[in-house]
Structures are given as C-alpha cells and as structure tokens.
Write a protein that holds these residues in place. Sequence first.
Motif, PDB file in Angstrom:
ATOM      1  N   ASN A  12     -12.759   7.823 -16.158  1.00 36.92           N
ATOM      2  CA  ASN A  12     -14.150   8.283 -16.195  1.00 36.92           C
ATOM      3  C   ASN A  12     -14.482   9.105 -14.935  1.00 36.92           C
ATOM      4  O   ASN A  12     -13.629   9.296 -14.068  1.00 36.92           O
ATOM      5  CB  ASN A  12     -15.100   7.093 -16.376  1.00 36.92           C
ATOM      6  N   ASP A  13     -15.727   9.545 -14.858  1.00 41.26           N
ATOM      7  CA  ASP A  13     -16.136  10.396 -13.729  1.00 41.26           C
ATOM      8  C   ASP A  13     -16.139   9.636 -12.405  1.00 41.26           C
ATOM      9  O   ASP A  13     -16.147  10.240 -11.342  1.00 41.26           O
ATOM     10  CB  ASP A  13     -17.550  10.956 -13.968  1.00 41.26           C
ATOM     11  N   ARG A  14     -16.190   8.326 -12.478  1.00 35.90           N
ATOM     12  CA  ARG A  14     -16.186   7.525 -11.248  1.00 35.90           C
ATOM     13  C   ARG A  14     -14.758   7.187 -10.811  1.00 35.90           C
ATOM     14  O   ARG A  14     -14.551   6.341  -9.963  1.00 35.90           O
ATOM     15  CB  ARG A  14     -17.021   6.252 -11.465  1.00 35.90           C
TER      16      ARG A  14
ATOM     17  N   LEU B 217     -13.363  -3.568 -20.460  1.00 39.83           N
ATOM     18  CA  LEU B 217     -12.245  -3.536 -19.505  1.00 39.83           C
ATOM     19  C   LEU B 217     -12.339  -2.321 -18.578  1.00 39.83           C
ATOM     20  O   LEU B 217     -12.591  -1.204 -19.031  1.00 39.83           O
ATOM     21  CB  LEU B 217     -10.916  -3.468 -20.277  1.00 39.83           C
ATOM     22  N   ASN B 218     -12.137  -2.583 -17.283  1.00 37.78           N
ATOM     23  CA  ASN B 218     -11.985  -1.515 -16.289  1.00 37.78           C
ATOM     24  C   ASN B 218     -10.706  -1.777 -15.520  1.00 37.78           C
ATOM     25  O   ASN B 218     -10.386  -2.925 -15.227  1.00 37.78           O
ATOM     26  CB  ASN B 218     -13.106  -1.510 -15.241  1.00 37.78           C
ATOM     27  N   VAL B 219     -10.011  -0.700 -15.186  1.00 38.73           N
ATOM     28  CA  VAL B 219      -8.860  -0.823 -14.291  1.00 38.73           C
ATOM     29  C   VAL B 219      -9.095   0.123 -13.121  1.00 38.73           C
ATOM     30  O   VAL B 219      -9.230   1.342 -13.292  1.00 38.73           O
ATOM     31  CB  VAL B 219      -7.538  -0.498 -15.017  1.00 38.73           C
TER      32      VAL B 219
ATOM     33  N   THR C 199      -9.608   2.122  -5.731  1.00 40.59           N
ATOM     34  CA  THR C 199     -10.993   2.579  -5.584  1.00 40.59           C
ATOM     35  C   THR C 199     -11.529   2.001  -4.271  1.00 40.59           C
ATOM     36  O   THR C 199     -12.275   2.641  -3.549  1.00 40.59           O
ATOM     37  CB  THR C 199     -11.841   2.083  -6.766  1.00 40.59           C
ATOM     38  N   ASN C 200     -11.146   0.758  -4.027  1.00 40.91           N
ATOM     39  CA  ASN C 200     -11.435   0.130  -2.734  1.00 40.91           C
ATOM     40  C   ASN C 200     -10.104  -0.022  -2.014  1.00 40.91           C
ATOM     41  O   ASN C 200      -9.104  -0.378  -2.627  1.00 40.91           O
ATOM     42  CB  ASN C 200     -12.092  -1.224  -2.944  1.00 40.91           C
ATOM     43  N   GLN C 201     -10.109   0.245  -0.717  1.00 38.57           N
ATOM     44  CA  GLN C 201      -8.855   0.226   0.043  1.00 38.57           C
ATOM     45  C   GLN C 201      -8.798  -0.958   0.994  1.00 38.57           C
ATOM     46  O   GLN C 201      -9.823  -1.508   1.367  1.00 38.57           O
ATOM     47  CB  GLN C 201      -8.750   1.496   0.879  1.00 38.57           C
ATOM     48  N   TYR C 202      -7.592  -1.282   1.414  1.00 37.14           N
ATOM     49  CA  TYR C 202      -7.435  -2.214   2.515  1.00 37.14           C
ATOM     50  C   TYR C 202      -8.055  -1.531   3.728  1.00 37.14           C
ATOM     51  O   TYR C 202      -7.583  -0.479   4.152  1.00 37.14           O
ATOM     52  CB  TYR C 202      -5.948  -2.493   2.773  1.00 37.14           C
ATOM     53  N   ASN C 203      -9.150  -2.095   4.259  1.00 31.32           N
ATOM     54  CA  ASN C 203      -9.837  -1.351   5.320  1.00 31.32           C
ATOM     55  C   ASN C 203      -9.351  -1.766   6.708  1.00 31.32           C
ATOM     56  O   ASN C 203      -9.744  -1.174   7.700  1.00 31.32           O
ATOM     57  CB  ASN C 203     -11.360  -1.502   5.207  1.00 31.32           C
ATOM     58  N   GLY C 204      -8.504  -2.803   6.779  1.00 33.33           N
ATOM     59  CA  GLY C 204      -7.928  -3.160   8.071  1.00 33.33           C
ATOM     60  C   GLY C 204      -8.845  -3.993   8.944  1.00 33.33           C
ATOM     61  O   GLY C 204      -8.400  -4.566   9.922  1.00 33.33           O
ATOM     62  N   MET C 205     -10.130  -4.115   8.591  1.00 31.06           N
ATOM     63  CA  MET C 205     -11.061  -4.841   9.457  1.00 31.06           C
ATOM     64  C   MET C 205     -10.663  -6.318   9.551  1.00 31.06           C
ATOM     65  O   MET C 205     -10.487  -6.855  10.629  1.00 31.06           O
ATOM     66  CB  MET C 205     -12.473  -4.700   8.935  1.00 31.06           C
TER      67      MET C 205
ATOM     68  N   ARG D 275      -4.035   9.731  -2.828  1.00 32.20           N
ATOM     69  CA  ARG D 275      -4.449   9.218  -4.139  1.00 32.20           C
ATOM     70  C   ARG D 275      -4.780  10.408  -5.034  1.00 32.20           C
ATOM     71  O   ARG D 275      -5.660  11.204  -4.691  1.00 32.20           O
ATOM     72  CB  ARG D 275      -5.676   8.324  -3.970  1.00 32.20           C
ATOM     73  N   LYS D 276      -4.022  10.533  -6.124  1.00 36.79           N
ATOM     74  CA  LYS D 276      -4.215  11.675  -7.020  1.00 36.79           C
ATOM     75  C   LYS D 276      -4.788  11.169  -8.346  1.00 36.79           C
ATOM     76  O   LYS D 276      -4.179  10.339  -9.015  1.00 36.79           O
ATOM     77  CB  LYS D 276      -2.870  12.380  -7.255  1.00 36.79           C
ATOM     78  N   VAL D 277      -5.966  11.671  -8.687  1.00 45.07           N
ATOM     79  CA  VAL D 277      -6.594  11.301  -9.954  1.00 45.07           C
ATOM     80  C   VAL D 277      -6.416  12.481 -10.892  1.00 45.07           C
ATOM     81  O   VAL D 277      -7.042  13.522 -10.715  1.00 45.07           O
ATOM     82  CB  VAL D 277      -8.090  10.976  -9.737  1.00 45.07           C
ATOM     83  N   ASP D 278      -5.536  12.346 -11.885  1.00 46.17           N
ATOM     84  CA  ASP D 278      -5.178  13.455 -12.772  1.00 46.17           C
ATOM     85  C   ASP D 278      -5.810  13.214 -14.138  1.00 46.17           C
ATOM     86  O   ASP D 278      -5.293  12.450 -14.955  1.00 46.17           O
ATOM     87  CB  ASP D 278      -3.650  13.541 -12.868  1.00 46.17           C
ATOM     88  N   LYS D 279      -6.933  13.884 -14.358  1.00 48.29           N
ATOM     89  CA  LYS D 279      -7.680  13.668 -15.607  1.00 48.29           C
ATOM     90  C   LYS D 279      -6.890  14.146 -16.816  1.00 48.29           C
ATOM     91  O   LYS D 279      -6.903  13.511 -17.868  1.00 48.29           O
ATOM     92  CB  LYS D 279      -9.029  14.386 -15.531  1.00 48.29           C
ATOM     93  N   ALA D 280      -6.201  15.284 -16.660  1.00 50.23           N
ATOM     94  CA  ALA D 280      -5.456  15.857 -17.782  1.00 50.23           C
ATOM     95  C   ALA D 280      -4.344  14.905 -18.227  1.00 50.23           C
ATOM     96  O   ALA D 280      -4.142  14.683 -19.418  1.00 50.23           O
ATOM     97  CB  ALA D 280      -4.877  17.210 -17.379  1.00 50.23           C
ATOM     98  N   ALA D 281      -3.639  14.343 -17.261  1.00 52.18           N
ATOM     99  CA  ALA D 281      -2.537  13.426 -17.584  1.00 52.18           C
ATOM    100  C   ALA D 281      -3.021  11.993 -17.762  1.00 52.18           C
ATOM    101  O   ALA D 281      -2.239  11.111 -18.102  1.00 52.18           O
ATOM    102  CB  ALA D 281      -1.475  13.489 -16.496  1.00 52.18           C
ATOM    103  N   ASN D 282      -4.332  11.736 -17.500  1.00 51.84           N
ATOM    104  CA  ASN D 282      -4.910  10.387 -17.627  1.00 51.84           C
ATOM    105  C   ASN D 282      -4.166   9.389 -16.733  1.00 51.84           C
ATOM    106  O   ASN D 282      -3.808   8.294 -17.166  1.00 51.84           O
ATOM    107  CB  ASN D 282      -4.853   9.954 -19.103  1.00 51.84           C
ATOM    108  N   THR D 283      -3.925   9.820 -15.494  1.00 50.66           N
ATOM    109  CA  THR D 283      -3.060   9.040 -14.604  1.00 50.66           C
ATOM    110  C   THR D 283      -3.647   9.004 -13.195  1.00 50.66           C
ATOM    111  O   THR D 283      -4.237   9.990 -12.744  1.00 50.66           O
ATOM    112  CB  THR D 283      -1.661   9.716 -14.545  1.00 50.66           C
TER     113      THR D 283
END
Length: 867
Positions: A53-55, A63-65, A69-75, A117-125
């Motif tokens: 999706n756009d987000r 279901l969401n996968v 989206t959230n990273q290990y921030n190290g704090m 981090r590569k969000v490839d909409k065309a490949a849905n990957t």
Amino acid sequence: MTSLDTGRYTTAAAVRTALALAIACWLGGTAAAQPKEQKLQKPQAQPTGLRLNDREFFETRGLNVLVFTNQYNGMFFDEKTAGVEIIQHDVRLATGGAVRLSPTPEQWDLIPKMIDRKVDKAANTITCLLRYEAFDFDSRLVVTPEGSGFRVAVFVDKPVPEKLEGRAGLNIEFLPSKFFERTYLADGQAGIFPRHPTGPTVVKPGDTKIRQFEGYTTFENRGRNEYVEPTPVAVGKKLILAPEDPERRVTIQALSGELQLLDGRNLAQNGWFVVRSLLATKATGKVAEWVVRPNIIPNWTRTPVIGFSQAGYHPTQKKVVVIELDPHDTALPAAFLFEVTGDGAPIERMQAKVQPWGSYLRYKYVTADFSTVNRPGLYYIQYGRQKTETFPIGPQVYDTIWHATADVWFPVQMDHMAVNEAYRVWHGLPHMDDALQAPLNIQHFDNYRMGPTTETKYKPLERIPGLAVGGWFDAGDFDFEAPAHAGTILSLADTWEAFKPQRDQTLIDQASHFVDIHRPDGKPDLQQQIEHGTLQVAAHYRAFGRLARGMTDSLLYRYHHLGDASTQTDNLLFDPSLEPYQVEGTRSGTPDDRWVFTMRMPSNNYSGIGALAAASRALRGYNDTLADECLALAKKAYGEERQVAATAVPTGREAAFGQGAELTAVLQLLITTKEQQYIDRFNELVWPALDRPGGRALLAAVKAVPYLGPGATEKLRPYVVKYQAEIDGLAKANPYGVPISTGGWAGSGGVIGWATTNYYLHKVYPDLIDKESVYRGLYFLFGTHPASNVSLVATVGTRSKRLAYGNNRADFSFIPGVVVPGVLILKPDYPEHMDDWPFLWGENEGTIGGASAYLFLANAAQELVGK
Ligand SMILES: [Ca+2]
Ligand SMILES: [Ca+2]
Ligand SMILES: [Ca+2]
C-alpha cells in the motif's frame, strides 16, 4: 468446579445476555440502532492476497506484513518493534523477522543495521540490506506476497562468515501471550505452548559466545567460563502455530533446511517464541527461504473500542465517548447509556446520536455525547451488542483517584528502605553498598556516559560517602536517574504547596530504613516522600557540589534484575583484595556496588537546584534542618554554575536544555527567597524563551506571575491566547483532543504535563482556558484513548492495568498506582497497547516522573470539580 456447575453457569450467563439484549431492544434500541449487519454471516469470500500500500507495508483485510517499517533504533537495542512484523487481525503477533546471530536474541544482543530498504511496487516486493559491522557480514532480506501469505528469503553475495556458521539464521519472533493455552504442530507432531519455560537449554564454552553490546554480558557465569543457549522445543519442515484458533493460526514452511521452534524466555523473561532456520553455509545466493501463511478470517472486522472514563464522571463534566472503528465497519446510528439499579435491572437513561469524527491513524472514529446525564448513579454504555464496564457518575468520583499511587506505588519505589504491606514484603533493604565513582570513558547500557575525567574530587572506583540514603527506583529498573528525581521532587512539592494533602496512610521511618504501607504514623505521606527524595539529592550536593547524572549498576547482568531489590547487589562493600563471591564481615569480593556517573551537565545541576529550592519550602515545619540546608546548597550551587556558564558557554543540546532547566531553578529560588536578583534573572530568561518554539516556558511563566509584579499577567496574556488556539487545534488533530506523541515511548506523561499546564493557566486565565482542557487529560488516562479502553493508572477505574513493566513484571503483575505510558504509535499508523504482555517498556513502564505528575493532576482535578 463440577461439569454440572459449568453447565449451569453457562446457561445462566446465556440467559443474562439474552435478557440484557431483550431489555436493550425494548427500552430504546430502535431497530435501526441494532447492529444486525455486524452479526450477519457474509458469504465466505476467499481473502485476496497481500499488496503493497501507499504506507509501504503489505496489506489485505485482516492481515498486515511490515518489513522494517520500524527499525532497531539502538536506544535500548532490541525493543521488539523492528524487522518483519505480522499484524494478524489487528494484533501485532510477530516481530523481529531478520537475520539474527543467536537462537533467541536478547535485548542487548547484536542487532542488524538496516543499510538500505527498497520498496518495489511493480514487483510487489520489499528488499532490505542488513549488515553486521562486527563481522563484515551483509545479507539481503526479500519479502514477496504469495497466495494468502508471503515468502521471505535471505540472499548473500559472499558466504556466511566462518565465525557465524551455524549461528546466523533467519529468525522471527511470536508474542508468547497470544499462544498461551494454545498448541502447535511440527510436521504433524503435536505440542502445547508452555505457560512458563521449561527448557531445553545447553551450556557452551564462554569464549564461543557472540559478544553482546559494548562487551557487556546479560549472563552471570559465577566464575565459570560458560554460557547458556536454548535448544529447539520442536523441529520440522512445517510448523503450524495455534491450528485450533482461526484468529491466531500461522503456518510456516521452510523451502530448504528445517525450522526450529525455540523459547526465548529460557534466557530472558521478555523473550518471545522464536521460529528460526540456520542460513546455508559455504554458499552464495539464496541461503534461507520460508513461506508464511497467517490465517485470515474472511471479511474480518475488528470489534469497536468504546473509549470512556473507567473512573467515571463528575456530574458537571462532559461525557463524550469516543468509539474506534475498523475502517470496514459501518457506524451505528446511536449509542445508549443505561443506569444499573440496585435490583440489577438496567434502565436506559439516554440515547445519543453517533457523530462521525473522521479518520485518525488506521481507524475511523465516531463520538457519542452523554453530557446531559448528571444524575449520580452507576452506568454502562451500550453500542450495538457491546457493553462497557459499569462506571459511576457522581460528585465523589475523583476523591480517591490518587491514593493507590501515593499509598502503594511511591512506597514500593523507595530505595534504601525495606517496604512492607500487611503480610507481604515488597522488598528488603536494598543498595546499602552505594556507591563508587564511575570509571572513565564509558558508554553505559542504560544511556549513562562518562568522559575522560571524573570532574569530581574522587578517583575512578573510589567510594563516595553518604549515598546509601533516600531516593526512588527510577522506573521498572532500579537506578537513580537524577533529572527524573529532581523533576519528581519539584512535582511533589508543587502538589504539597497547591493542595496540602494531609493524607497519612504510610509509616516511613528513615532511622530504621523501614516503610509499612497502610499504617499511619502521624506524618503527611507527601512530605515524607519529598524528604526521602531530597535526602539523596542533598547527598550529591554535599559530595560533589552539584547533582550527578545518575547512579546505576556497572554490570548488565545485575541491571536486568527482576524481583526483590535488596538482592540486586550483596549490600556489602566491595573489597578488591577478596575473590569474587568471597565475603569477609561487611566486605565482599563481588564487584556489584553501583557506580555514580558524574559527567558535568548544567541542565542536570539546574534541575537539582530547583528541586532543593522547592524542597526547602515543602519541608519547612516538617524537617527545618534539612530545609535550611537545601536552600543553602541550592544558592551556593546556583552561584557556582553561573560562574561556570560565564567562562564555558554550553553548546548544542546542553545549551537548549540548560536554559530551560535554569528557568526552573531560578523560578524556585525566586519563589523561596523573593530576592530581586532571581526575579531579574527570571525576567531575562523567560520572555525570550516564550518567543521560542517548544512551549515549556509558559508553565514556568504562569507559575511566576504572582511574583513578577503588576502588569505581568497582562504581558503574558497574548502567549496564552496563542496557546489556546493550539488546544483548539488538537480537537482536529485526533478524536481525543490531547497531544498524542509518536515517539518510541508512549505519551501519557506528555498528556499529564499538557493537562497540568492547562490547570495553571485556567487558574489565572479562566476566560481563555477552561476546566475541560484539564479533565481531558484524565479522560485519556482513564480509558478514552486509542487501541483499548483500559485505565492506564493501575487500580483506578473499574478496569485498569493488571500487568505493567514494574520490577515484578516477571510475575505478570503490577505495582498498584503505576501510571503506564500507554498507547504506543508504531509507524506508520498502528496504535498498540499490550495488556496481556508486560514487557514492552514503551507501553507499560511507569516512571517516578509520570507518577508524581499524575498526583498533581489528580489533586488539581479534585479541586476543579469542587471537592
Ligand atoms: Ca533507568
Ligand atoms: Ca505517614
Ligand atoms: Ca556490594
């Protein structure tokens, strides 16, 4: 219970439910108001697959996968909010999907750095490049939808480094509490998820352990060169988790190699169930691959959350219910308020039209306003077939809302005291071996630091006298967090001065280091708590002439201590001439005495000066000797800090924080002494600060108004007018009308601070700032918030927190009166509040700062409703 009893109970419950529904329909539910469409079984459509999706996460209904989206921030390292995450039927069921270096990674184990981090909409990957710097090890994690689930694969261009062979694996972690009382199948072999871990583990040679953060270790090896590793609970090519539960069922299939199911709780109580495959070694290209299919209930719709005040409402208060709806849900036309009568028959008192509010985060919201009901009694809200807990409306509802926090939570947090409650000992006498000067050049695991000098008269590891006294455990851990302490003393002193609560339900005996809960001793508990915090702060000024940054464990495996505080250290003075674990009289060879971090920070010192100046007023007439000393220490330290500032101008973060903190210090000094020098300095600081963005100066300014002479009230008014517009803006920002933070720590503290500012402003500018802007903070805390409607103050309200991240969290329990941070907003749009798993500190860890601020707000609200 016999089966006959069970049957009778079920029947009786069914009859009650049917009766309640019949009564609800008969009393006022119009046909249209009944949620028939909610319960109608729609045709069983096959769920469509996940799509990006756009987000930038994969989504289908139910279901969401999320993929980093959230990273290990190290704090605080692994916060269990990063990597591949699965939100199944709106529950974040799995986290930490990534390449990891141990079977069940702990909080301080190495975390992969996400390089790209590569969000490839065309490949849905979505593809993430992960790196372990210490091993020069890169891997690519690729997630692609497949069927009703997704495929996750790991690729490497260079083979897995030799040191990581048999170590590096593809891991994902499942939230234990969602699998309690459920089962699994591993290649058809049945198992039950254990309620408590029972192994298996193995012991391995210590020098083969992969180094943890900064070389610290979470494991106390007791002088043996070894460590512990969990081994699999089950192994197979195909794992089915919770096959019996359509809401929770997840199928995972390994396309190469095998899957292991492991129990992270064997090493750490906050561990999760881990599914793992080792990466193929001596190979490039694809080195692990799974297909994961979380079950999806067709046309699944989330149950609405009816946000309301679990503590009830004063008759004069607004009573606006905020209902959080699944975006696929259709709002019902009305909600109902029923009164619960003495004979149990509910009477409908009001039908409120449901008003659309709009969308916020991932949900849509409607409201229902029951403000016109002001008749004292017990009520519940009905929306469709859902009924809320019963709550009171009455003039007395706020009479006791702060008592659990004052009577129980603060006493249990008291350091250097043994604390008893009736038959129960909360903890023995802790930390009587405090404390040693921290050594140099340290980055500590709880965010303390030391530079190249101690900046005190003490040498590294030298014993500092007088510190085994007073103070509170900062939060769910046991350290002395100095700025939080200073803020807590200030806040408690504010409460004392504004409301003078004489409540005495606790015996506090400093001479014998003993506290007994529910046992009055003739002294106001609040003054006793102020004294207790001040004893520790004053000890710093005696030792250093300023406030240290903090006092905490030197060893990570002591820091993560859970249970009785008195067993965190051995309470014996460390003597390096003895062997570890050797004891001679009051000395021991175990290096567990805590360290004091003394890096000079003006902001920290100004906070301490403010606390001492405020305490000198609050303790007047109660402990005059300490009150006099506090003021003398504060004035001296302020003069010295100003001298330092004149020669070394602070820069960066410290410059901004320092000015805000100095404002607090000067405010307290001017209120205590009324001296012109402090009034002049305050004026010099406050007006430019008010013109800067941020807004904290407004609270200091309005507190100072009575001392600044004629004209100050009018001079401040334009700033309050501007602030009032911001309050109005909040009503459009979210349906709760309070500032909701989106940081890594949930925001109830910010809401309390906001409502408290509104209280002070209301007192001076009632024409601009109304009482409701104060109450709104409490409505939010008591259940009118996203994700759930539990009261965030344990034991306040009909349903309140039953689990929290206190030092008893290993028992899945809470300390009464704790104020938890509450609702964490995970990126990009998921509000979460875990109420069956206490171990996420960002949602469930109460702090002394939050609790003391709550005491003030609760007393303020009591005053406003006209106690
Ligand atoms: Ca801490
Ligand atoms: Ca008392
Ligand atoms: Ca010791």
